[in-house]
Design a protein around this motif. Structure first.
Motif, PDB file in Angstrom:
ATOM      1  N   ALA A 123       0.763  -1.224  -0.009  1.00 57.11           N
ATOM      2  CA  ALA A 123      -0.141  -0.006  -0.217  1.00 57.11           C
ATOM      3  C   ALA A 123       0.771   1.170   0.065  1.00 57.11           C
ATOM      4  CB  ALA A 123      -0.771   0.287   1.223  1.00 57.11           C
ATOM      5  N   ASP A 124       0.970   1.883  -1.307  1.00 54.59           N
ATOM      6  CA  ASP A 124       2.059   2.892  -1.360  1.00 54.59           C
ATOM      7  C   ASP A 124       3.347   2.531  -0.838  1.00 54.59           C
ATOM      8  OD1 ASP A 124       0.080   4.642  -2.394  1.00 54.59           O
ATOM      9  OD2 ASP A 124      -0.351   5.579  -0.525  1.00 54.59           O
ATOM     10  N   ASP A 125       3.865   3.145   0.056  1.00 56.94           N
ATOM     11  CA  ASP A 125       5.155   2.828   0.587  1.00 56.94           C
ATOM     12  C   ASP A 125       5.297   1.831   1.484  1.00 56.94           C
ATOM     13  OD1 ASP A 125       4.161   4.498   2.237  1.00 56.94           O
ATOM     14  OD2 ASP A 125       6.044   5.880   2.560  1.00 56.94           O
ATOM     15  N   VAL A 126       4.154   1.212   1.949  1.00 58.91           N
ATOM     16  CA  VAL A 126       3.877   0.484   3.006  1.00 58.91           C
ATOM     17  C   VAL A 126       3.908  -1.258   2.608  1.00 58.91           C
ATOM     18  CG1 VAL A 126       2.496  -0.530   5.112  1.00 58.91           C
ATOM     19  CG2 VAL A 126       2.520   1.872   4.633  1.00 58.91           C
ATOM     20  N   PRO A 127       4.938  -1.945   2.798  1.00 56.38           N
ATOM     21  CA  PRO A 127       5.192  -3.250   2.126  1.00 56.38           C
ATOM     22  C   PRO A 127       4.186  -4.136   2.732  1.00 56.38           C
ATOM     23  CG  PRO A 127       6.820  -2.960   3.767  1.00 56.38           C
ATOM     24  CD  PRO A 127       6.050  -1.518   3.849  1.00 56.38           C
ATOM     25  N   ALA A 128       3.610  -5.197   1.821  1.00 57.91           N
ATOM     26  CA  ALA A 128       2.610  -6.266   2.605  1.00 57.91           C
ATOM     27  C   ALA A 128       3.010  -7.105   3.666  1.00 57.91           C
ATOM     28  CB  ALA A 128       2.155  -7.114   1.260  1.00 57.91           C
ATOM     29  N   ARG A 129       2.498  -7.395   4.622  1.00 54.98           N
ATOM     30  CA  ARG A 129       2.788  -8.215   5.855  1.00 54.98           C
ATOM     31  C   ARG A 129       3.045  -9.629   5.178  1.00 54.98           C
ATOM     32  NH1 ARG A 129      -1.277  -9.806   9.499  1.00 54.98           N
ATOM     33  NH2 ARG A 129      -0.273 -11.490  10.212  1.00 54.98           N
ATOM     34  N   PRO A 130       4.437 -10.041   5.316  1.00 54.06           N
ATOM     35  CA  PRO A 130       4.824 -11.235   4.591  1.00 54.06           C
ATOM     36  C   PRO A 130       4.111 -12.711   5.006  1.00 54.06           C
ATOM     37  CG  PRO A 130       6.958 -10.107   5.553  1.00 54.06           C
ATOM     38  CD  PRO A 130       5.445  -9.572   6.087  1.00 54.06           C
TER      39      PRO A 130
END
Ligand SMILES: [Cu+2]
Length: 123
Positions: free
Chosen positions: A85-92
């Protein structure tokens, strides 16, 4: 006429009482299933009025009440669902739990030949 003015004034008051912010967040959604789960996780949040993901641009348009939650919370909700989400990476862990066709190609390549990535569900 008087009633009309009263109605417009009342409507304006109600609209002001519930301020709606708009935001567009870039995701890495792939298919209709991604769209459904991102939209569902967002609309499940209190304060979110609507969420609509465009699979062509992979952008999700959200209308929300900024008194209830903020943009960071919205991005985090998408990341917790397994998507960037934009600069927030997906939770692995959430990304791992996605259906094979919903994983990004890099994640998919680790699996057998990444054949699942070729499959795209088109609505
Ligand atoms: Cu998908």
């Amino acid at each position: 006429m008087r009633q009309l003015i009263l109605f417009v004034a009342l409507f304006g008051f109600i609209a002001m009482a519930a301020p709606t912010e708009k935001i567009i967040i870039q995701t890495n959604a792939i298919c209709g299933m991604c769209k459904t789960s991102i939209e569902a996780s967002l609309t499940a949040l209190e304060g979110v009025k609507s969420a609509e993901l465009d699979l062509v641009t992979k952008k999700v348009k959200i209308k929300y009440d900024d008194k209830v939650l903020d943009a960071a919370t919205l991005r985090q909700a998408i990341a917790n669902t397994g998507y960037n989400a934009d600069d927030v990476p997906a939770r692995p862990k959430a990304q791992e739990a996605l259906a094979a066709c919903c994983k990004p190609k890099e994640a998919c390549a680790k699996e057998a030949a990444g054949a699942c990535c070729a499959k795209k569900v088109v609505e």
